[in-house]
Design a protein around this motif. Sequence first.
Motif, PDB file in Angstrom:
ATOM      1  N   ASP A   1     -27.341 -17.609 -10.575  1.00 38.65           N
ATOM      2  CA  ASP A   1     -27.259 -16.435 -11.441  1.00 38.65           C
ATOM      3  C   ASP A   1     -26.189 -16.678 -12.486  1.00 38.65           C
ATOM      4  OD1 ASP A   1     -29.192 -14.842 -10.245  1.00 38.65           O
ATOM      5  OD2 ASP A   1     -27.791 -14.049  -8.767  1.00 38.65           O
ATOM      6  N   VAL A   2     -26.550 -16.485 -13.746  1.00 39.48           N
ATOM      7  CA  VAL A   2     -25.559 -16.615 -14.817  1.00 39.48           C
ATOM      8  C   VAL A   2     -24.649 -15.397 -14.828  1.00 39.48           C
ATOM      9  CG1 VAL A   2     -25.205 -16.867 -17.295  1.00 39.48           C
ATOM     10  CG2 VAL A   2     -27.144 -18.000 -16.175  1.00 39.48           C
ATOM     11  N   CYS A   3     -25.244 -14.215 -14.787  1.00 37.47           N
ATOM     12  CA  CYS A   3     -24.477 -12.970 -14.813  1.00 37.47           C
ATOM     13  C   CYS A   3     -25.187 -11.953 -13.932  1.00 37.47           C
ATOM     14  CB  CYS A   3     -24.353 -12.447 -16.246  1.00 37.47           C
ATOM     15  SG  CYS A   3     -23.385 -10.925 -16.399  1.00 37.47           S
ATOM     16  N   ARG A   4     -24.420 -11.250 -13.133  1.00 37.30           N
ATOM     17  CA  ARG A   4     -24.998 -10.245 -12.239  1.00 37.30           C
ATOM     18  C   ARG A   4     -24.244  -8.937 -12.391  1.00 37.30           C
ATOM     19  NH1 ARG A   4     -25.862 -10.610  -5.622  1.00 37.30           N
ATOM     20  NH2 ARG A   4     -26.688  -8.493  -5.380  1.00 37.30           N
ATOM     21  N   ILE A   5     -24.981  -7.840 -12.383  1.00 34.55           N
ATOM     22  CA  ILE A   5     -24.382  -6.502 -12.435  1.00 34.55           C
ATOM     23  C   ILE A   5     -24.661  -5.793 -11.121  1.00 34.55           C
ATOM     24  CG2 ILE A   5     -24.485  -4.221 -13.494  1.00 34.55           C
ATOM     25  CD1 ILE A   5     -24.964  -5.535 -16.170  1.00 34.55           C
ATOM     26  N   VAL A   6     -23.600  -5.306 -10.481  1.00 37.00           N
ATOM     27  CA  VAL A   6     -23.725  -4.431  -9.327  1.00 37.00           C
ATOM     28  C   VAL A   6     -23.491  -3.015  -9.845  1.00 37.00           C
ATOM     29  CG1 VAL A   6     -22.833  -3.812  -7.055  1.00 37.00           C
ATOM     30  CG2 VAL A   6     -22.901  -6.217  -7.754  1.00 37.00           C
ATOM     31  N   ASP A   7     -24.552  -2.238  -9.934  1.00 38.79           N
ATOM     32  CA  ASP A   7     -24.455  -0.912 -10.542  1.00 38.79           C
ATOM     33  C   ASP A   7     -23.777   0.053  -9.577  1.00 38.79           C
ATOM     34  OD1 ASP A   7     -24.673   1.368 -11.994  1.00 38.79           O
ATOM     35  OD2 ASP A   7     -26.839   1.238 -12.322  1.00 38.79           O
TER      36      ASP A   7
ATOM     37  N   GLY B   1     -16.492 -20.132   0.853  1.00 37.67           N
ATOM     38  CA  GLY B   1     -17.657 -19.485   0.258  1.00 37.67           C
ATOM     39  C   GLY B   1     -18.301 -20.307  -0.844  1.00 37.67           C
ATOM     40  N   HIS B   2     -19.615 -20.199  -0.947  1.00 42.57           N
ATOM     41  CA  HIS B   2     -20.386 -20.910  -1.969  1.00 42.57           C
ATOM     42  C   HIS B   2     -20.630 -19.973  -3.144  1.00 42.57           C
ATOM     43  CE1 HIS B   2     -22.854 -23.884  -3.779  1.00 42.57           C
ATOM     44  NE2 HIS B   2     -24.024 -23.277  -3.542  1.00 42.57           N
ATOM     45  N   ARG B   3     -20.125 -20.312  -4.302  1.00 42.11           N
ATOM     46  CA  ARG B   3     -20.209 -19.455  -5.484  1.00 42.11           C
ATOM     47  C   ARG B   3     -21.489 -19.765  -6.251  1.00 42.11           C
ATOM     48  NH1 ARG B   3     -15.870 -15.737  -4.793  1.00 42.11           N
ATOM     49  NH2 ARG B   3     -14.601 -16.809  -3.224  1.00 42.11           N
ATOM     50  N   THR B   4     -22.440 -18.862  -6.188  1.00 45.12           N
ATOM     51  CA  THR B   4     -23.732 -19.069  -6.831  1.00 45.12           C
ATOM     52  C   THR B   4     -23.937 -18.200  -8.075  1.00 45.12           C
ATOM     53  OG1 THR B   4     -24.739 -17.465  -5.326  1.00 45.12           O
ATOM     54  CG2 THR B   4     -24.819 -19.788  -4.677  1.00 45.12           C
ATOM     55  N   THR B   5     -23.034 -17.221  -8.307  1.00 43.44           N
ATOM     56  CA  THR B   5     -23.086 -16.377  -9.508  1.00 43.44           C
ATOM     57  C   THR B   5     -21.925 -16.743 -10.408  1.00 43.44           C
ATOM     58  OG1 THR B   5     -24.101 -14.535  -8.296  1.00 43.44           O
ATOM     59  CG2 THR B   5     -23.028 -14.017 -10.394  1.00 43.44           C
ATOM     60  N   PHE B   6     -22.199 -17.017 -11.680  1.00 44.13           N
ATOM     61  CA  PHE B   6     -21.131 -17.448 -12.579  1.00 44.13           C
ATOM     62  C   PHE B   6     -20.185 -16.295 -12.886  1.00 44.13           C
ATOM     63  CE2 PHE B   6     -19.436 -18.458 -16.860  1.00 44.13           C
ATOM     64  CZ  PHE B   6     -18.739 -19.621 -16.514  1.00 44.13           C
ATOM     65  N   MET B   7     -20.714 -15.163 -13.334  1.00 42.93           N
ATOM     66  CA  MET B   7     -19.848 -14.010 -13.589  1.00 42.93           C
ATOM     67  C   MET B   7     -20.535 -12.751 -13.132  1.00 42.93           C
ATOM     68  SD  MET B   7     -19.904 -13.748 -17.758  1.00 42.93           S
ATOM     69  CE  MET B   7     -21.316 -13.108 -18.680  1.00 42.93           C
ATOM     70  N   LEU B   8     -19.728 -11.760 -12.728  1.00 36.95           N
ATOM     71  CA  LEU B   8     -20.242 -10.535 -12.128  1.00 36.95           C
ATOM     72  C   LEU B   8     -19.461  -9.339 -12.635  1.00 36.95           C
ATOM     73  CD1 LEU B   8     -21.216  -9.845  -8.469  1.00 36.95           C
ATOM     74  CD2 LEU B   8     -19.317  -8.555  -9.426  1.00 36.95           C
ATOM     75  N   PHE B   9     -20.173  -8.233 -12.818  1.00 41.66           N
ATOM     76  CA  PHE B   9     -19.526  -6.959 -13.117  1.00 41.66           C
ATOM     77  C   PHE B   9     -19.999  -5.935 -12.108  1.00 41.66           C
ATOM     78  CE2 PHE B   9     -20.042  -2.810 -15.514  1.00 41.66           C
ATOM     79  CZ  PHE B   9     -18.737  -2.391 -15.281  1.00 41.66           C
TER      80      PHE B   9
END
Length: 445
Positions: free
Chosen positions: A288-294, A243-251
């Motif tokens: 994406d530096v940081c992504r939120i999945v609500d 997998g290619h990691r394009t988001t640095f951190m995720l919540f």
Amino acid sequence: MSIHFFFFFSVLFLLNINSVYSQQTGSDLDPEQECTGKWIHIRKLPSRFNLDLLLNCSDYPLYEDFCPYLANHGLGHKTHNRSHSWYRTDPYMLELIFHRRILEYPCLTSNPIQANAIYLPYYAAIDAFRYFYGADYNSSAQHGLHLYNFLQQDNSYIWNRNFGHDHFLVMARPAWDFSQPLGNDPPLWGTSFLQVPEFYNVTALTLEARPWPWQEQAIPYPTSFHPPSIALLENWIERVRRGHRTTFMLFAGGGGLGSSPNIRRSIRDECENTTIISNRFIGSSFTDVCRIVDCSNGVCEHDPYRYMRPMLHASFCLQPPGDTPTRRSTFDAILAGCIPVFFEESSAQTQFGWHLPEDQYEEFSVFIPKEEVVSKGLQIIDVLLGIPKAQVRRMREKVIELMPRVVYRRHGGSMEWRGVKDAFDLAVEGTIDRIKSRVATRNSS
């Protein structure tokens, strides 16, 4: 209701057939080579302690109709018709999943005296619904006493031989939900099952354990991934590895929307201010530096596509505590090859010692004290950026290595899985070892 009765009798038929089959196949093994010290006896309980409870799956209006999650012996419905491994699994159905899997355990014995451990197929968390939401709300201190009375009346020598030290059961909720002090009036949330002296000696496998009682052991939350074969598990692992990691951190989660300071609020604030630090990622592979999945209001609970796809593209997955320290999302992240970031030691490090190596947490996860973030302004991204890229690659490989240990494979095809231990296998192995130690200590005192 006719659908529920059809489901009930179908499950009853399958459980009876598989129980007979498993008892016979377990006895066919050479005990010297395969089963010495590993024998399990399944205690025969009346259906009111397990299957009858499923008939009430739509009777708790303050909760929700959990009937759809009973399909496939607790795995839930498939996410789509052609899916082989993905289900809409509710973690509170672990009791059904465990019950179905133990029927395939190769070292079952019909002789309780021969057994090293005795499994109680009691659906404790499902039975607890009537105390949480139903007519028995004011009687929560009685939870479990009807089971104890049965164990004393039916072949009481099985219990009295070790006074429950050799018995175990699964309780598919955090232990806190069964730890209401006896005599609370008015009652608080939960029942008193784990506070009842009659069950002090029984080993309880829970989704989250309290720090002090010896008899509780946390085992992984079920994810939605239940591969029926080693090949499908390996295919998934290879997909994660490539997998290619394009988001640095995720919540992925809810909460943090109020004004009071807490770790989830701090995470949301930091993610919303990523434009300030985005210039530090110029030229990197991250878009994406940081992504939120609500996941507010439970929208993610039975829809793995909402969070698994984003996790597959994320490098770090933030795991802040919620109502209790642990989260199912921890195991979703591991399954996606996303390095978990913890903010409390009790979120994992002091919980899942049978499945996640207690002395190697720094090899596959990051720990940032929540007080440093909430009260002292420490930026999560600064900590994560300080980890060398080579170390991140090693951590991800360690996460991938842990995948089989936190997956509950689909029932069936047990012979193919010989030599590969999943979450169920490790839970049974740890339970037997603990019971043997407890019984030996008791007999020597």
